[in-house]
Design an enzyme around this catalytic site. Structure first.
Site, PDB file in Angstrom:
ATOM      1  N   CYS A  87      -9.858  22.806  41.303  1.00  0.00           N
ATOM      2  CA  CYS A  87     -10.537  22.556  42.515  1.00  0.00           C
ATOM      3  C   CYS A  87      -9.964  21.314  43.102  1.00  0.00           C
ATOM      4  O   CYS A  87      -8.622  21.087  43.165  1.00  0.00           O
ATOM      5  CB  CYS A  87     -11.861  22.537  42.323  1.00  0.00           C
ATOM      6  SG  CYS A  87     -12.750  22.513  43.848  1.00  0.00           S
ATOM      7  N   HIS A 196     -13.776  27.466  39.208  1.00  0.00           N
ATOM      8  CA  HIS A 196     -14.169  26.745  38.090  1.00  0.00           C
ATOM      9  C   HIS A 196     -14.327  27.460  36.689  1.00  0.00           C
ATOM     10  O   HIS A 196     -15.533  27.558  36.445  1.00  0.00           O
ATOM     11  CB  HIS A 196     -15.157  25.948  38.401  1.00  0.00           C
ATOM     12  CG  HIS A 196     -15.171  24.847  39.853  1.00  0.00           C
ATOM     13  ND1 HIS A 196     -15.089  23.606  39.214  1.00  0.00           N
ATOM     14  CD2 HIS A 196     -15.332  25.027  40.971  1.00  0.00           C
ATOM     15  CE1 HIS A 196     -14.893  22.878  40.557  1.00  0.00           C
ATOM     16  NE2 HIS A 196     -15.036  23.791  41.487  1.00  0.00           N
ATOM     17  N   GLU A 198     -14.572  25.766  33.864  1.00  0.00           N
ATOM     18  CA  GLU A 198     -15.401  25.094  33.123  1.00  0.00           C
ATOM     19  C   GLU A 198     -16.747  25.366  33.128  1.00  0.00           C
ATOM     20  O   GLU A 198     -17.572  24.971  32.497  1.00  0.00           O
ATOM     21  CB  GLU A 198     -15.042  23.416  33.292  1.00  0.00           C
ATOM     22  CG  GLU A 198     -15.580  22.952  34.470  1.00  0.00           C
ATOM     23  CD  GLU A 198     -15.001  23.390  35.799  1.00  0.00           C
ATOM     24  OE1 GLU A 198     -14.295  24.185  35.874  1.00  0.00           O
ATOM     25  OE2 GLU A 198     -15.230  22.467  36.931  1.00  0.00           O
TER      26      GLU A 198
END
Lengths: 225, 79
Positions: A87, A196, A198
């Site tokens: 990002c 994302h 994560e």
């Protein structure tokens, strides 16, 4: 000893804690890195996480590229260290010249926040080897400037060299050219993507654990080295 | 001291959604005849006299604009 993955925190970074957690979940030691320090603390790989570095004033990532720690990241990437930008981190890697192209305002001008399906286009990079070619992943997407832009020659080069890592499945959420969600450098070591991974390492807190494969992939590289 | 203006505009081939949003709002407000709007940024710098044009171009190219997606024009103006 576990491989060490450094996670950079800039003023305005939001996702450093989740990135550290993802690195630990994959089996690495997570090492916090501070933007003002020109020091990578002996890490074996670096994650540039999401957020709004320096408030995203001027342009997303434009100021972060001048941070002392980024000079070290650029140098280490040149020597082959795996680097992942997520990002805002993707925007920073593009601004820093580690990845081609740029990210611009979403075509619909709205901030997009949703779980997004991605298709794995290349499973030979340092960050995607755990996935099957063509696999579909569900991970969160949350960004206002996620439209991937590059000129036709660069896009053709990325496609021709298999450097498109991920493409959006279904509707293109932000107007990215050719539906590109993530790319890699020529050696497959530096990677960037807008969604994302994560935030998708555990079904308890994310839509899936589909993102964990990126961190396991780089662990494979680091353990083998 | 000199005043320097740097205009930064999205490249013509880059989609400019902000400009398009303005363009679509104009007819709603009763303004007709505007076929295109593109939105950019203007920087005004107060610059010491010994700063040369090459330095100004470098500032514009490395920080103020992203040449991948933006064009820029640097000009000195009367203060």
């Amino acid at each position: 000893m576990s491989p060490k993955i450094g996670v950079i925190t800039f003023p305005g970074t939001l996702d450093d804690v989740d990135a550290q957690r993802a690195a630990r979940r994959a089996g690495a030691e997570a090492v916090p890195l501070w933007h003002a320090d020109a020091d990578l603390r002996g890490v074996d790989a670096v994650i540039v996480p999401g957020g709004f570095s320096y408030g995203d004033y001027l342009r997303c990532g434009a100021i972060a590229k001048f941070a002392p720690v980024m000079g070290e990241v650029v140098r280490a990437a040149g020597q082959g260290m795996p680097v992942l930008g997520i990002c805002n981190g993707f925007q920073i890697l593009c601004e820093a010249g580690l990845l081609p192209g740029a990210l611009t305002r979403n075509s619909a001008l709205h901030f997009v926040c949703r779980d997004q399906w991605l298709k794995v286009e290349n499973n030979t990079s340092a960050w995607t080897s755990r996935y099957d070619q063509g696999a579909e992943l569900l991970v969160p997407l949350k960004s206002g400037e996620g439209a991937y832009m590059a000129d036709e020659a660069v896009l053709d080069e990325l496609e021709g060299e298999g450097r498109v890592l991920f493409r959006y499945s279904g509707d293109d959420p932000n107007g990215s050219l050719r539906g590109i969600a993530g790319i890699t450098d020529a050696r497959g070591r530096v990677a960037g993507l807008m969604p994302h991974p994560e935030h998708a390492i555990d079904p308890l807190t994310g839509p899936t654990d589909d993102g964990l494969g990126m961190f396991l992939s780089v662990l494979d590289v680091l353990v083998a080295a | 001291m000199a005043r320097v203006v740097v205009d930064v505009m999205p490249k013509q081939e880059i989609l400019d959604p902000q400009g398009q949003a303005v363009a679509t709002a104009l007819p709603r407000l009763g303004f007709e005849g505007i076929s295109e709007v593109r939105q950019g940024k203007r920087f005004e710098l107060e610059v010491a006299d010994d700063v040369d044009d090459a330095t100004l171009a470098k500032i514009a190219e490395t920080l103020l604009a992203n040449p991948v997606i933006e064009d820029f024009v640097v000009r000195r103006v009367e203060a």
